[in-house]
Scaffold this active site. Structure first.
Site, mmCIF file in Angstrom:
data_model
loop_
_atom_site.group_PDB
_atom_site.id
_atom_site.type_symbol
_atom_site.label_atom_id
_atom_site.label_comp_id
_atom_site.label_asym_id
_atom_site.label_seq_id
_atom_site.Cartn_x
_atom_site.Cartn_y
_atom_site.Cartn_z
ATOM 1 N N GLU A 188 0.812 -1.215 0.000
ATOM 2 C CA GLU A 188 0.000 0.000 0.000
ATOM 3 C C GLU A 188 0.851 1.273 0.000
ATOM 4 O OE1 GLU A 188 -2.732 2.698 -0.166
ATOM 5 O OE2 GLU A 188 -3.349 0.589 -0.190
ATOM 6 N N HIS A 207 -0.782 3.532 4.724
ATOM 7 C CA HIS A 207 -1.762 4.366 4.016
ATOM 8 C C HIS A 207 -1.865 5.722 4.702
ATOM 9 C CE1 HIS A 207 -5.472 5.783 2.208
ATOM 10 N NE2 HIS A 207 -5.508 4.732 1.408
ATOM 11 N N ASP A 211 1.016 0.148 -5.172
ATOM 12 C CA ASP A 211 -0.193 0.441 -5.951
ATOM 13 C C ASP A 211 -0.260 1.880 -6.452
ATOM 14 O OD1 ASP A 211 -0.592 1.342 -3.317
ATOM 15 O OD2 ASP A 211 -2.760 1.104 -3.443
ATOM 16 N N HIS A 212 0.258 2.831 -5.673
ATOM 17 C CA HIS A 212 0.228 4.239 -6.091
ATOM 18 C C HIS A 212 1.147 5.042 -5.181
ATOM 19 C CE1 HIS A 212 -2.367 4.961 -2.623
ATOM 20 N NE2 HIS A 212 -3.222 4.050 -3.076
ATOM 21 N N THR A 272 -6.291 2.854 -5.434
ATOM 22 C CA THR A 272 -6.041 1.427 -5.285
ATOM 23 C C THR A 272 -6.906 0.595 -6.209
ATOM 24 O OG1 THR A 272 -5.303 1.629 -2.983
ATOM 25 C CG2 THR A 272 -6.157 -0.509 -3.660
#
Length: 700
Positions: free
Chosen positions: A276, A436, A495-496, A320
Site C-alpha cells: 500500500e 496508508h 499500488d500508487h 487502489t
C-alpha cells in the site's frame, strides 16, 4: 489648532457615516445585495484556487483567466434567485451560495488527499469508499478550509441583525434575464480566450487542472456531468461490432513472450502482495543512516527476483481500485471515478482470477477491511475469485485496526489459517493497508524515528513503511518455514504514490535535492514491481513499464498464452516491449520522452526540450498517438462493456452467481476442500499457524 483637529475628525466621522449609510442603502436593494454576494463568492473562490490547489498557473493570460473564471457561473447560478419574489429570493440565494460553497469545500478536502477534483462518478461511488474514511477525513480537513463559508456568515449576519433590510419589491424579469445573458456572454468570452491559449481544451484528452484554471470548478463539474452522461449512453448503444477496432488493435500491438521466461513458473502458487502507497524511492533508502525497508531491499536484489526500476503506477481517481483493475485485467481505470465501483458489478471481465481458475488454480483475495470498500464484494465476483477473506474473517481486538483495516502484521498472520486450507496451486492476493495516508502508527509499533521535514503528512511515512517491511519479513519467514516459499511465485508491487505532489518541498528534503520540478514529480511516481520464483534468472530490469503490464508478464511466466485476450499491457520481459507508460491524464513516460501537459523532457537527463528535431517530433507524435489510443480503447471496452461480446478461445465466461463471500459460506466451502493438495493436508492435518511468528504487540 485643537478646534481645527476636532473639526477635521468630526468631518471624517460624518463622511464615514454617510458612506456607511449609502452602503447600507445600496445593500438593502435586491441588486445591491445580489452583486455583493456575487463579489464575495467570486473572491473567496479565487483565494481558494490560489491557496488550496496546485493548478500550475503560468503567464499573465492564465492568471487573468483564473481570476475571472468564477464570475460567469456565480452570476448564472446566483441569478436564479432573481426570478423569485420577496424573502424567497434571499433564501434561494443563500441556499445556492451554501451548496456551491460546500462543493468547493469538498473539493478542497478531496484534492488534499488525491491531488485531483471530485467527479460525478466519485459521488456515485461514495458509499463504496466512505466506510472507513473517518480517520483520514479528520487529518485532511484544516481549520482554514472553513473560510469558504465566511461569506455566507457575513450575508446572514447582515440580514439577521437587520443591518441590511430585505427588498421585497418586485424585480422586473428583464433584469433577471439580463443577468443570465451577461453570465453566458462572460463564459463565452472566457472560453474563447482559453481556447486561444490552449486549443482543443474540451475536446482532447484533458488534464483536470487545465479545465479548472481556465474555466473554473463549476464549469468542470458541468463538463464532467456531460461526459458521464455520454459514457452511460455508450454502454446502452454498444454492440458487437464495436469490438472490431479493439481486436484489430490487439492483433497489431501485442508483443511475443520472452522464450527464456515463458512457462518458467508454470504450476507454481502465486502470491500477489499489494504494498500500500509504497514508492520506489524507499528501496535502499536510508533515514538517519538506517535502512527503512531492509526486508524489501533484500527481496528486491535477490538473485531469483526480477525487479523493475522504471515501473510506474498509472492510477487515476480510483487509486487502489485502479491499480487492481490494471493488475488483474490489463484495463486502465477510467478518467473519472473508479471503474471497480461504477462498472465492477455489471460488466463482463476476463480477469486473472478467472483465467487461472480455469487453469486449475484456486483463487482468493485477502483484505483486512470491509468487503464493500471499492465495491470489492461485487467486482471480485465479476473477476472470478473463489474466495474473498475480508474483515469478517479476521481477529478482533483492541488497537487491531488502523485507518483502512487490520494492521499488516495481524492481517498477514490471520491470513495463514485460510492460506493453509486453499487447494494448490492457488492464486492469492494480499492487500496490506497500514502504510496508508495519513500514516498513523502507535508508539508500540514504531521502530524507526520519523523524518524531520516539518511536514506532518510526510514525516510519518518511513515509520509505516518500516512496519510494512517487518510484516512482510514475518510473512516470508512463514512461507519459508512451511515450504510455500520454494513452490510459489511471489509478486510484490506498490499500488500508487504515498506522498502526493502537494508535498514537493518535503520530498526535496527526503531526496536531498535543491528543488522539486514537474519532471522530478513524474519520476517520483515510480513504484516497486518485483517477481520472485525459485530458479528464476533475476536482476534489476530497466524496462519502462507500469501496472497495465503486470498481467501479461505474470501469465507468460505461468505458461499461459495471452494472444486471444483483450489486454492493453505488454510483457515487460519481452524484447519487443514498446516501453511507453501512459498516465490517466494523457501524459506519458517513455525511454526517450517524458510528456507532462505542454512540456516535453528528455527522460534520461530530465532536460526540458524546447526545440525538437523533426525526428524527435515524429517519434513524440507516434508515442502520443499510442497513449491516446490505449486510453481511448480501454475506456471503450469498460464503458461499453464490450467483453460481453467477445470470449477468447478456451475461456468460459464468469458466472457471478457461483460466488458468495459471506463468512459462513466461506468457512463451509473451505471445509469441503479437504484432501485437495492443501498445505494443511501435507502437514498431516495439523495447522501451520503456530509456526507463524510475529512481534505484533497487540497479540502478546
Amino acid at each position: 489648532m485643537f478646534f481645527k483637529k476636532r473639526y477635521k475628525g468630526e468631518r471624517m466621522m460624518k463622511e464615514n457615516k454617510q458612506f456607511m449609510s449609502k452602503t447600507r442603502s445600496l445593500l438593502s436593494t435586491r441588486m445591491g445585495f445580489f452583486l455583493f454576494a456575487v463579489i464575495l463568492f467570486w473572491l473567496k473562490t479565487y483565494v481558494a484556487y490560489q491557496t488550496k490547489f496546485s493548478l500550475g498557473v503560468s503567464g499573465s493570460v492564465q492568471q487573468f483567466l483564473l481570476f475571472i473564471n468564477p464570475i460567469s457561473f456565480t452570476l448564472l447560478l446566483f441569478g436564479i434567485s432573481l426570478f423569485s419574489k420577496g424573502k424567497k429570493s434571499y433564501i434561494i440565494l443563500l441556499v445556492i451560495d451554501f451548496l456551491m460553497s460546500t462543493w468547493l469545500f469538498a473539493n478542497i478536502v478531496y484534492y488534499r488527499e488525491f491531488s485531483d477534483f471530485m467527479t460525478i462518478n466519485i459521488i456515485k461511488g461514495a458509499s463504496a469508499v466512505s466506510s472507513n474514511m473517518d480517520t483520514s477525513l479528520k487529518s485532511l480537513i484544516h481549520v482554514s478550509d472553513f473560510f469558504v463559508y465566511l461569506d455566507i456568515i457575513v450575508l446572514i449576519t447582515l440580514l439577521a441583525f437587520k443591518i441590511v433590510k430585505m427588498d421585497t419589491r418586485v424585480l422586473k424579469k428583464r433584469i433577471a434575464f439580463t443577468v443570465t445573458a451577461l453570465a453566458v456572454a462572460i463564459f463565452a468570452g472566457n472560453l474563447s480566450l482559453a481556447e486561444m491559449d490552449r486549443p482543443q481544451l474540451l475536446s482532447r484528452t484533458f488534464d483536470r487542472n487545465y479545465i479548472i484554471k481556465y474555466l473554473g470548478l463549476t464549469a468542470f463539474t458541468v463538463y464532467d456531468g456531460v461526459k458521464t452522461a455520454q459514457a452511460n449512453s455508450t454502454k446502452a448503444n454498444a454492440d458487437s461490432s464495436d469490438m472490431d477496432e479493439v481486436l484489430a488493435y490487439m492483433k497489431k500491438n501485442q508483443v511475443p513472450a520472452n522464450v527464456n521466461y515463458f512457462g518458467k513458473a508454470e504450476g507454481k502458487n502465486v502470491f500477489v502482495i499489494h504494498l500500500e502507497s509504497f514508492q520506489q524511492f524507499l528501496i535502499d533508502y536510508q533515514s538517519n543512516g538506517e535502512e527503512v525497508t531492509p526486508t524489501l531491499n533484500q527481496f528486491y536484489h535477490d538473485s531469483n527476483t526480477v525487479s523493475f526500476d522504471n515501473f510506474f503506477h498509472q492510477v487515476g481517481q480510483g487509486k487502489t481500485s485502479d491499480a487492481e483493475m490494471m493488475l488483474e485485467n490489463s484495463l486502465y481505470g477510467l478518467s473519472q471515478g473508479s471503474a471497480m465501483v461504477t462498472n465492477g458489478t455489471e460488466n463482463t471481465f476476463q480477469a486473472a482470477p478467472a483465467i487461472l481458475n480455469q487453469k486449475g488454480y484456486t483463487t482468493a483475495a485477502f483484505h483486512g477491511d470491509v468487503a464493500s470498500f471499492w465495491n470489492r464484494d461485487n467486482a471480485y465476483k465479476s473477476w472470478g475469485y473463489n474466495y474473498f477473506f475480508d474483515s469478517t474473517y479476521d481477529s478482533k481486538g483492541e488497537n487491531f485496526n488502523v485507518g483502512y483495516g487490520l494492521k499488516d502484521k495481524i492481517f498477514l498472520k490471520d491470513s495463514a489459517q485460510y492460506l493453509e486450507q486453499l487447494p494448490q496451486p492457488f492464486y492469492a492476493k494480499m492487500i496490506t493497508v497500514t502504510n496508508h495516508y495519513p500514516y498513523p502508527l502507535d508508539e508500540a509499533n514504531a521502530t524507526i524515528p520519523k523524518t524531520t521535514t516539518g511536514d506532518s503528512t510526510v514525516d510519518g511515512y518511513v515509520q509505516t513503511a518500516r512496519y510494512l517491511d517487518e510484516a512482510i519479513n514475518e510473512f516470508l519467514t512463514y512461507l519459508k518455514t512451511t515450504g510455500l516459499y520454494d513452490n510459489s511465485v511471489i509478486l510484490m508491487y506498490g499500488d500508487h504514490y504515498g506522498i502526493s505532489s502537494n508535498h514537493g518541498k518535503a520530498v526535496s528534503q527526503l531526496l536531498g535535492t535543491e528543488e522539486y520540478t514537474d519532471f522530478d514529480d513524474a519520476m517520483f511516481q515510480k513504484v516497486p514491481f518485483m517477481i520472485h520464483a525459485p530458479g528464476l534468472a533475476g536482476g534489476v530490469n530497466h524496462t519502462y513499464g507500469g501496472e497495465i503490464d503486470v498481467l501479461p508478464t505474470l501469465l507468460h511466466l505461468l505458461g499461459v498464452d495471452t494472444k486471444d485476450y483483450i489486454q492493453f499491457g505488454s510483457d515487460l520481459l519481452s524484447d519487443e516491449n514498446k516501453q511507453v507508460v501512459a498516465f490517466r491524464n494523457g501524459n506519458f513516460v517513455s525511454k526517450q520522452f517524458t510528456k507532462l501537459s505542454g512540456d516535453v523532457y528528455d527522460t534520461a537527463t530530465g532536460e526540458l526540450l524546447t526545440n525538437l528535431t523533426p525526428v524527435q517530433t515524429a517519434e513524440l507524435k507516434k508515442e502520443k498517438d499510442y497513449v491516446d489510443t490505449q486510453l481511448a480503447l480501454s475506456d471503450k471496452v469498460i464503458t461499453g462493456d464490450l467483453l460481453r461480446f467477445y470470449t477468447p478461445d478456451g475461456f468460459k465466461p464468469v458466472d457471478k452467481t457461483q460466488y458468495n463471500y459471506k463468512y459462513n459460506k466461506g468457512i463451509k466451502q473451505l471445509a469441503n476442500e479437504a484432501q485437495k493438495n492443501r498445505l494443511i493436508d501435507k502437514n498431516n492435518g495439523n495447522s501451520t499457524v503456530d509456526s507463524y511468528q510475529t512481534n505484533a504487540p497487540e497479540l502478546k
